[in-house]
Design an enzyme around this catalytic site. Structure first.
Site, PDB file in Angstrom:
ATOM      1  CE  LYS A  77      49.610 103.615 -24.370  1.00  0.00           C
ATOM      2  NZ  LYS A  77      48.383 104.045 -24.449  1.00  0.00           N
ATOM      3  CD  GLU A 109      64.113 107.392 -25.681  1.00  0.00           C
ATOM      4  OE1 GLU A 109      64.758 107.522 -24.000  1.00  0.00           O
ATOM      5  OE2 GLU A 109      63.564 108.543 -25.627  1.00  0.00           O
ATOM      6  CB  CYS A 162      64.436 110.294 -21.018  1.00  0.00           C
ATOM      7  SG  CYS A 162      63.892 110.469 -22.793  1.00  0.00           S
ATOM      8  CD  GLU A 218      64.406 110.623 -16.272  1.00  0.00           C
ATOM      9  OE1 GLU A 218      63.167 108.746 -16.084  1.00  0.00           O
ATOM     10  OE2 GLU A 218      64.219 110.983 -16.868  1.00  0.00           O
TER      11      GLU A 218
HETATM   12  P1  ADP Z   1      55.920 108.007 -18.349  1.00  0.00           P
HETATM   13  O1  ADP Z   1      55.809 107.552 -16.778  1.00  0.00           O
HETATM   14  O2  ADP Z   1      56.479 109.239 -19.342  1.00  0.00           O
HETATM   15  O3  ADP Z   1      54.258 108.128 -18.221  1.00  0.00           O
HETATM   16  P2  ADP Z   1      54.906 105.133 -18.761  1.00  0.00           P
HETATM   17  O4  ADP Z   1      55.665 104.560 -19.271  1.00  0.00           O
HETATM   18  O5  ADP Z   1      54.052 104.904 -17.788  1.00  0.00           O
HETATM   19  O6  ADP Z   1      56.200 106.538 -18.683  1.00  0.00           O
HETATM   20  O7  ADP Z   1      54.485 105.622 -20.193  1.00  0.00           O
HETATM   21  C1  ADP Z   1      54.807 105.715 -21.611  1.00  0.00           C
HETATM   22  C2  ADP Z   1      53.783 105.302 -22.835  1.00  0.00           C
HETATM   23  O8  ADP Z   1      53.562 103.365 -22.060  1.00  0.00           O
HETATM   24  C3  ADP Z   1      52.140 105.443 -21.825  1.00  0.00           C
HETATM   25  O9  ADP Z   1      51.843 105.776 -23.185  1.00  0.00           O
HETATM   26  C4  ADP Z   1      51.559 104.621 -21.255  1.00  0.00           C
HETATM   27  O10 ADP Z   1      50.335 104.669 -21.843  1.00  0.00           O
HETATM   28  C5  ADP Z   1      51.972 103.031 -21.506  1.00  0.00           C
HETATM   29  N1  ADP Z   1      52.032 102.348 -20.862  1.00  0.00           N
HETATM   30  C6  ADP Z   1      52.178 102.161 -19.321  1.00  0.00           C
HETATM   31  N2  ADP Z   1      52.081 100.913 -19.012  1.00  0.00           N
HETATM   32  C7  ADP Z   1      51.446 100.614 -19.784  1.00  0.00           C
HETATM   33  C8  ADP Z   1      51.398  98.892 -20.409  1.00  0.00           C
HETATM   34  N3  ADP Z   1      51.126  98.137 -19.213  1.00  0.00           N
HETATM   35  N4  ADP Z   1      51.511  98.291 -21.111  1.00  0.00           N
HETATM   36  C9  ADP Z   1      51.249  98.906 -22.445  1.00  0.00           C
HETATM   37  N5  ADP Z   1      51.871 100.120 -22.822  1.00  0.00           N
HETATM   38  C10 ADP Z   1      52.302 101.323 -20.662  1.00  0.00           C
END
Ligand code: ADP
Length: 481
Positions: free
Chosen positions: A178, A253, A287, A384
């Site tokens: 995903k 991570e 990161c 961050e």
């Molecule tokens: P960033 O700030 O780097 O966007 P996120 O943690 O929001 O950090 O996103 C990292 C990944 O996690 C992306 O693929 C995002 O779509 C996914 N993501 C964010 N929220 C969820 C969730 N509730 N469940 C599953 N995946 C998620």
């Protein structure tokens, strides 16, 4: 977008070796220009469940392939990435914004994980343990954990996928990726090449789209035995809670708050070079980017002056422009966070040495910024920034530097510059982080274990250790001999 190999550009979902549409689409935009790039399929729960089923069916065959065959596929996949390097980089710069030269670097870095883990596939050894009984023998073997869900961020749209997929596929697992909603086209280009490399249908699937629905489908599934996630700490914690119901294995991570300590015996020129590479790469959106510069009193003024001179010389431009060194931030929210951190730092006594404003290019471009007189009251001390802002704190003693560096709940990367051998060992061992760069600002490579301690996550990616996260240990006791 002009590509030599136009089949790489696919806006669909890749499930069970086929390209599918979704009930709806979303418009993907170039972060540098705001222009639409593609109407991309918006996958959801149903598409994710289909991908998980396909991965489950493919697992039975893939795990039985000889390691050499899995290695051959991974090697070919890696080679195809390099053969299509320019196109993959162009797709990346278009949807993610990083300078083309950096994007090309990432393609090679991403490909290296596929090659590396293909080689490691052949070295998944077991053990024979001296038995506790005369008529028994003890054997240990390692087996793939099963179907893996890989949830990845937008800052390294290829490497964060291959770092997981390389290890998973090498171990004999199958995978549903995903990708971040901001960067689905890179993930899809990888799927095009996976198929060309001979990776069987269902072994590698990609579903982008409705983050929540896809996430929930992955987390609720009993068939998904492991989640490998790279992203924010908040999302990582949520996934950890969701994983409890089915006791999934987790590799996380998460965020960092990297300190970069410059001691007064450091080589200043080398330290500034390392600081520039570590801070401003990917517009500060990694990161392991430095979040806090800690500089010893005697060289504080020289270091901050040299850093600010180098930072203000960076060429900020559209990633496709000749010589571009810093592209846009990923989106408006990222820009606003940077602005808030800078405003807060100045309010708390920060002294602006350069930058501090949106860039004249508009959009989400921001000036490379250096702030002196940083202190622990500032938001950026704890949180961050994920942008091109270098905040410089001052310290006097080694002990004070270590305490400041460790005064965070994160523990991913830390850097320091020093030449006294005793100090190098003391500080390296005292830093609470999974990675320490000593007189070096760039630490990422497929041959070394990448990962954090404390709230920066669990598990390691890359290196000989990286494949362990995708293997279960099975112990067999053969009795009655
Ligand atoms: P960033 O700030 O780097 O966007 P996120 O943690 O929001 O950090 O996103 C990292 C990944 O996690 C992306 O693929 C995002 O779509 C996914 N993501 C964010 N929220 C969820 C969730 N509730 N469940 C599953 N995946 C998620």
């Amino acid at each position: 977008m002009q590509l030599k190999n136009s089949v790489l550009l696919n806006p669909g979902l890749y499930i069970d070796g086929r390209w599918c549409e979704a009930p709806s689409t979303f418009t993907l935009r170039n972060p540098a220009t705001g222009e639409p790039l593609a109407e991309v399929a918006r996958g959801g729960r149903e598409e994710t469940e289909r991908a998980i089923d396909a991965a489950g069916r493919a697992f039975a065959g893939w795990r039985r392939e000889p390691a050499a065959e899995r290695a051959r596929c991974l090697r070919r996949w890696s080679e195809l990435m390099l053969e299509n390097r320019d196109d993959l980089a162009a797709i990346m710069t278009s949807e993610q914004g990083k300078p083309l030269a950096e994007a090309k670097g990432e393609v090679a870095y991403a490909a290296s994980f596929l090659e590396w883990f293909g080689e490691e596939a052949k070295r998944v050894y077991g053990d024979i343990i001296p038995s506790h009984k005369a008529d028994a023998r003890i054997l240990v073997t390692k087996q793939p954990v099963g179907v893996v869900g890989a949830i990845t961020p937008w800052n390294f749209p290829l490497a964060m996928i291959t770092r997981k997929a390389g290890a998973a596929l090498a171990a004999g697992c199958t995978l549903v990726a995903k990708p971040a909603t901001q960067t689905p086209l890179c993930a899809n280009a990888l799927a095009v090449l996976a198929e060309e490399a001979g990776i069987p249908a269902g072994v590698f699937n990609v579903v982008a789209g409705d983050t929540r629905a896809i996430g929930e489908a992955l987390m609720a599934s009993k068939a998904v035995r492991k989640i490998s996630f790279t992203g924010s700490t908040a999302t990582g914690k949520l996934l950890m809670r969701q994983a409890a119901d089915t006791v999934k294995k987790l590799s996380l991570e998460l965020g960092g708050n990297a300190p970069f300590i410059v001691f007064d015996d450091a080589d200043l020129e080398v330290a500034v070079k390392g600081a520039m590479a570590s801070k401003y790469r990917n517009t500060g959106q990694t990161c392991v980017c430095v979040n806090r510069f800690l500089v010893q009193d005697a060289i504080y003024d020289d270091f901050t002056a040299a850093l600010s001179k180098a930072a203000s010389g960076l060429k900020v431009a559209d990633g496709f422009a000749e010589g571009a060194e810093q592209g846009p931030l990923i989106n408006q929210a990222a820009l606003e966070k940077v602005e808030e951190h800078v405003a807060d730092a100045l309010q708390h006594g920060g002294r602006l040495l350069c930058g501090g404003q949106r860039h004249e290019l508009g959009g989400t471009f921001y000036q490379p910024t250096v702030i002196a007189d940083a202190n622990p009251q500032m938001r950026l001390a704890a949180d961050e920034t994920f942008g091109p802002v270098a905040a410089c704190f001052r310290f006097n003693t080694e002990q004070e530097a270590i305490e400041l560096a460790n005064a965070t709940e994160f523990g991913l990367a830390a850097y320091f510059y020093a030449r006294d051998l005793g100090r190098v060992w003391r500080v390296a061992e005292a830093l609470e982080s999974g990675i320490v760069g000593i007189n070096e600002g760039l630490i990422s490579t497929e041959v070394a274990p990448f990962g954090g301690v404390k709230e920066s996550g669990m598990g390691r990616e890359g290196s000989k250790y990286g494949i362990d996260d995708y293997l279960e240990i099975k112990y067999m006791l053969m009795g009655g001999l």
